[in-house]
Design a protein around this motif. Sequence first.
Motif, PDB file in Angstrom:
ATOM      1  N   TYR A   1      54.166  40.329  31.473  1.00  0.00           N
ATOM      2  CA  TYR A   1      53.660  39.555  32.610  1.00  0.00           C
ATOM      3  C   TYR A   1      52.323  40.134  33.061  1.00  0.00           C
ATOM      4  CZ  TYR A   1      53.725  36.812  36.910  1.00  0.00           C
ATOM      5  OH  TYR A   1      53.414  35.913  37.911  1.00  0.00           O
ATOM      6  N   PRO A   2      51.207  39.434  32.765  1.00  0.00           N
ATOM      7  CA  PRO A   2      49.895  39.904  33.217  1.00  0.00           C
ATOM      8  C   PRO A   2      49.425  39.154  34.472  1.00  0.00           C
ATOM      9  CG  PRO A   2      49.589  38.284  31.492  1.00  0.00           C
ATOM     10  CD  PRO A   2      51.075  38.344  31.784  1.00  0.00           C
ATOM     11  N   VAL A   3      48.588  39.817  35.239  1.00  0.00           N
ATOM     12  CA  VAL A   3      47.919  39.195  36.388  1.00  0.00           C
ATOM     13  C   VAL A   3      46.427  39.466  36.220  1.00  0.00           C
ATOM     14  CG1 VAL A   3      47.626  39.203  38.889  1.00  0.00           C
ATOM     15  CG2 VAL A   3      49.902  39.506  37.903  1.00  0.00           C
ATOM     16  N   THR A   4      45.604  38.434  36.356  1.00  0.00           N
ATOM     17  CA  THR A   4      44.163  38.616  36.265  1.00  0.00           C
ATOM     18  C   THR A   4      43.543  38.648  37.659  1.00  0.00           C
ATOM     19  OG1 THR A   4      43.539  36.264  36.217  1.00  0.00           O
ATOM     20  CG2 THR A   4      44.202  37.277  34.125  1.00  0.00           C
ATOM     21  N   ALA A   5      42.267  39.002  37.715  1.00  0.00           N
ATOM     22  CA  ALA A   5      41.572  39.074  39.002  1.00  0.00           C
ATOM     23  C   ALA A   5      41.235  37.696  39.553  1.00  0.00           C
ATOM     24  CB  ALA A   5      40.292  39.892  38.859  1.00  0.00           C
ATOM     25  N   GLY A   6      41.448  36.648  38.757  1.00  0.00           N
ATOM     26  CA  GLY A   6      41.066  35.298  39.178  1.00  0.00           C
ATOM     27  C   GLY A   6      42.237  34.362  39.341  1.00  0.00           C
ATOM     28  N   LEU A   7      42.162  33.231  38.625  1.00  0.00           N
ATOM     29  CA  LEU A   7      43.163  32.184  38.761  1.00  0.00           C
ATOM     30  C   LEU A   7      44.480  32.581  38.106  1.00  0.00           C
ATOM     31  CD1 LEU A   7      40.872  29.123  37.916  1.00  0.00           C
ATOM     32  CD2 LEU A   7      41.562  29.925  40.185  1.00  0.00           C
ATOM     33  N   GLN A   8      45.573  32.028  38.633  1.00  0.00           N
ATOM     34  CA  GLN A   8      46.911  32.319  38.119  1.00  0.00           C
ATOM     35  C   GLN A   8      47.596  31.000  37.735  1.00  0.00           C
ATOM     36  OE1 GLN A   8      47.464  35.684  37.990  1.00  0.00           O
ATOM     37  NE2 GLN A   8      45.488  35.912  39.039  1.00  0.00           N
ATOM     38  N   GLY A   9      48.853  31.091  37.355  1.00  0.00           N
ATOM     39  CA  GLY A   9      49.638  29.895  37.060  1.00  0.00           C
ATOM     40  C   GLY A   9      49.130  29.158  35.840  1.00  0.00           C
ATOM     41  N   THR A  10      49.008  27.835  35.959  1.00  0.00           N
ATOM     42  CA  THR A  10      48.586  27.008  34.822  1.00  0.00           C
ATOM     43  C   THR A  10      47.120  27.219  34.461  1.00  0.00           C
ATOM     44  OG1 THR A  10      48.102  25.168  36.326  1.00  0.00           O
ATOM     45  CG2 THR A  10      50.302  25.222  35.331  1.00  0.00           C
ATOM     46  N   ALA A  11      46.354  27.852  35.341  1.00  0.00           N
ATOM     47  CA  ALA A  11      44.932  28.116  35.074  1.00  0.00           C
ATOM     48  C   ALA A  11      44.695  29.549  34.615  1.00  0.00           C
ATOM     49  CB  ALA A  11      44.095  27.822  36.319  1.00  0.00           C
ATOM     50  N   LEU A  12      45.741  30.303  34.318  1.00  0.00           N
ATOM     51  CA  LEU A  12      45.602  31.694  33.915  1.00  0.00           C
ATOM     52  C   LEU A  12      44.704  31.814  32.687  1.00  0.00           C
ATOM     53  CD1 LEU A  12      46.701  34.633  34.449  1.00  0.00           C
ATOM     54  CD2 LEU A  12      48.384  34.151  32.666  1.00  0.00           C
ATOM     55  N   GLY A  13      43.684  32.633  32.777  1.00  0.00           N
ATOM     56  CA  GLY A  13      42.783  32.864  31.657  1.00  0.00           C
ATOM     57  C   GLY A  13      41.661  31.865  31.513  1.00  0.00           C
ATOM     58  N   SER A  14      41.682  30.785  32.259  1.00  0.00           N
ATOM     59  CA  SER A  14      40.664  29.741  32.088  1.00  0.00           C
ATOM     60  C   SER A  14      39.323  30.127  32.699  1.00  0.00           C
ATOM     61  CB  SER A  14      41.143  28.426  32.712  1.00  0.00           C
ATOM     62  OG  SER A  14      41.329  28.563  34.111  1.00  0.00           O
ATOM     63  N   ASP A  15      39.294  31.164  33.529  1.00  0.00           N
ATOM     64  CA  ASP A  15      38.048  31.572  34.196  1.00  0.00           C
ATOM     65  C   ASP A  15      37.477  32.870  33.631  1.00  0.00           C
ATOM     66  OD1 ASP A  15      40.060  33.195  35.078  1.00  0.00           O
ATOM     67  OD2 ASP A  15      39.728  32.878  37.224  1.00  0.00           O
ATOM     68  N   GLU A  16      38.044  33.361  32.519  1.00  0.00           N
ATOM     69  CA  GLU A  16      37.572  34.585  31.856  1.00  0.00           C
ATOM     70  C   GLU A  16      37.680  35.833  32.731  1.00  0.00           C
ATOM     71  OE1 GLU A  16      34.332  34.159  28.537  1.00  0.00           O
ATOM     72  OE2 GLU A  16      33.590  33.121  30.300  1.00  0.00           O
ATOM     73  N   GLU A  17      38.433  35.771  33.815  1.00  0.00           N
ATOM     74  CA  GLU A  17      38.597  36.967  34.642  1.00  0.00           C
ATOM     75  C   GLU A  17      39.476  37.982  33.913  1.00  0.00           C
ATOM     76  OE1 GLU A  17      37.234  37.928  37.358  1.00  0.00           O
ATOM     77  OE2 GLU A  17      36.097  36.116  37.818  1.00  0.00           O
ATOM     78  N   GLU A  18      39.231  39.254  34.180  1.00  0.00           N
ATOM     79  CA  GLU A  18      39.915  40.312  33.444  1.00  0.00           C
ATOM     80  C   GLU A  18      41.296  40.611  34.030  1.00  0.00           C
ATOM     81  OE1 GLU A  18      37.204  43.642  32.117  1.00  0.00           O
ATOM     82  OE2 GLU A  18      35.930  42.699  33.621  1.00  0.00           O
ATOM     83  N   ILE A  19      42.145  41.197  33.191  1.00  0.00           N
ATOM     84  CA  ILE A  19      43.492  41.585  33.599  1.00  0.00           C
ATOM     85  C   ILE A  19      43.409  42.775  34.558  1.00  0.00           C
ATOM     86  CG2 ILE A  19      45.685  42.553  32.775  1.00  0.00           C
ATOM     87  CD1 ILE A  19      45.254  41.006  30.163  1.00  0.00           C
ATOM     88  N   VAL A  20      44.194  42.715  35.658  1.00  0.00           N
ATOM     89  CA  VAL A  20      44.232  43.816  36.623  1.00  0.00           C
ATOM     90  C   VAL A  20      45.636  44.392  36.780  1.00  0.00           C
ATOM     91  CG1 VAL A  20      42.201  43.046  37.904  1.00  0.00           C
ATOM     92  CG2 VAL A  20      44.458  42.157  38.535  1.00  0.00           C
TER      93      VAL A  20
END
Length: 682
Positions: A13-32
Amino acid sequence: MIVHSSPYLCLFYPVTAGLQGTALGSDEEEIVLIVFVLIDPDSNKVVNVLQYVVKPRTADINENILSEQCLSEAKLTEAAVKAAEPLETVLAKFESYVRTFVQSGDRPRGMIFVTDGQLPLRQCLHPEACSKNIQLSEFYESFYDLRKEFSSFYHAAEEMHSIRAMVEYLGMLPNPDLEPIEFQAEDVRNMLNLVLRLIADGHKFNQLEVITVRLEPGICSKNEEVDSNCVVRARGLPWQSSDQDIAKFFRGLNVAKGGVALCLSPQGRRNGEALVRFVNQEHRDMAMKRHKHHINNRYIEVYKASGDDFVNVAGGSNNEAQAFLSKGGQVIIRMRGLPYDCTARQVLEFFDSGNNPCSVLDGEEGVLFVKKPDGRATGDAFVLFAQEDDATAALGKHRELIGTRYIELFRSTTAEVQQVLNRSMDPKTYEQQQPLIAQIPQVPLLPQHIITSGTRKDCIRLRGLLYEALVEHILEFLGEHAKNIVFQGVHMVYNAQGQPSGEAFIQMDSEQSAFLAAQQRHNRYMVFGKKQRYIEVFQCSGEDMNLVLTGGIPAQKVLTSPGAVLAPPYGAAAAFPYVQQAQAASLMPAGNAAPLTPRAAAPAAFGFPPIFYWPYPSPPVSPTSYYAGVPPPPPHQAAPTLVIMNGLPLSATQSDVLNFFHNFPELLPADHPGLHPNATRV
């Protein structure tokens, strides 16, 4: 009786610094944040919980990096993230744990990830690891999709889009056994509860998802039907990108065999576009979410495309190409600049020589020469190699010699082989094209009297300007150095189409002023609205500036986009007084002014015909001619000959070029003292 234990299940289970849910990874934000939960399916018990806070590479001590969605999703603080370890360290720690406690001992067991949908691994971890050159272990290449396993076992009518939807579908209550565990993301608790429930109800995880990390070769025929729901068009690619580079951009998604087709221009050059075919619509839809993601500093546009588009580019009907590609080589190398009488044996010897030899697949059968319809050679060939490791060794021979000719080497694709073979056998490819010079609107030349000359290095050259940049932005960028600019000393460089080239020449009041400006402003950022770009600043002489602005020599490759059509002079410049904007209108039409009229033909003194100029290094291309429309010479004068030299050092001078040809008097200028009486005029 030996009982084989089931592999551990590991929640990822990863969490990024940006969008979550169905938009996870779509904004190129890094994993935190990454949470791993190891489960023993045989006992249906939690073995261990590992939670790692991750520091992004872009973390700045003075800026907030966590979005509101991130803060609501996980129990994180800005301070904790900035003090954490980077992703590569976190992954190395977990891999060490797996080797020590999972894959070792008397009864080693495997491990398979379980994720909430496709995004955590495909859209989040794999793209970020690829962009950071982090080599992931093999256990990251397969996983179980909890949503699909859940829907399959419980025969859910509607599609499950979140952990909460699955919990509500079963009407699950909190598990008291999990209450003592402190999770940094509450969804992990619910996800763990769901997996334990599935195992307790008798479910066996069996729908293994596999992530392909290497593009496999394949052949597409003209008659093949390709599902339009599986194809995208990528635009804005660097011209030197190979099919493997494009597959890396879509890392985590499964591209079909031979599913990358690089698009070529009518001249046979790569045009920065590619059509990509995925294994199914689900992967195509995830690819669409990578619109405006980056390859290095370039953002890539991703659009839907049709199956017919892919077949038109990648499909081929050339039997020779089909037979060549069916040999199954993992690597295709394109050779350019071969002697016309080159044989397959010479190609084999070329790759088998030197300190790092490599063997061509199937010997002479692994070499395919590109020929014209009448059977004459074009100087191009494709060569097959068996293994991916051969690519590095083969490309290491770039610009080595066969006979007296240096050979250019490029990584190629199955689609490019078919396109090139199809085009080479089309007689229309070799028809004389009408010159395009007269059709291109061009800006008027700058009056000669306001262009400096001489060898004093009292000028500076700015490179990498934003196309929207105006004179006032340059003055703001130079700061205190702007006061040392002479009157009407800012010269914006435009290409033959009248578009900004991203360069400018500036005349300073002394060599010292030019030196200080270049020293103190080189690689500093110019800000324009929300955009910013670092600008290169070089000290140069008025003669250097004069040659480029007036077209005295072909401009360096940075002045135009590759493949631009130029006519002497090879670019145009407009100079604006940096204090009196009124005078600028007389030199360069404003944006709303009438269309630019074609510039008058260059004086005969230039001695150059209109040319198509490809700066070196250029993408793979074998143009049928480099220039057209040469005017006939006067009756009393021999026809001039144009010699284009590629790969010159940036510091090369006119004297260096003449010294290079000192043993060839037939190539020296007509007024050179070493010219032979019977030599050809150049």
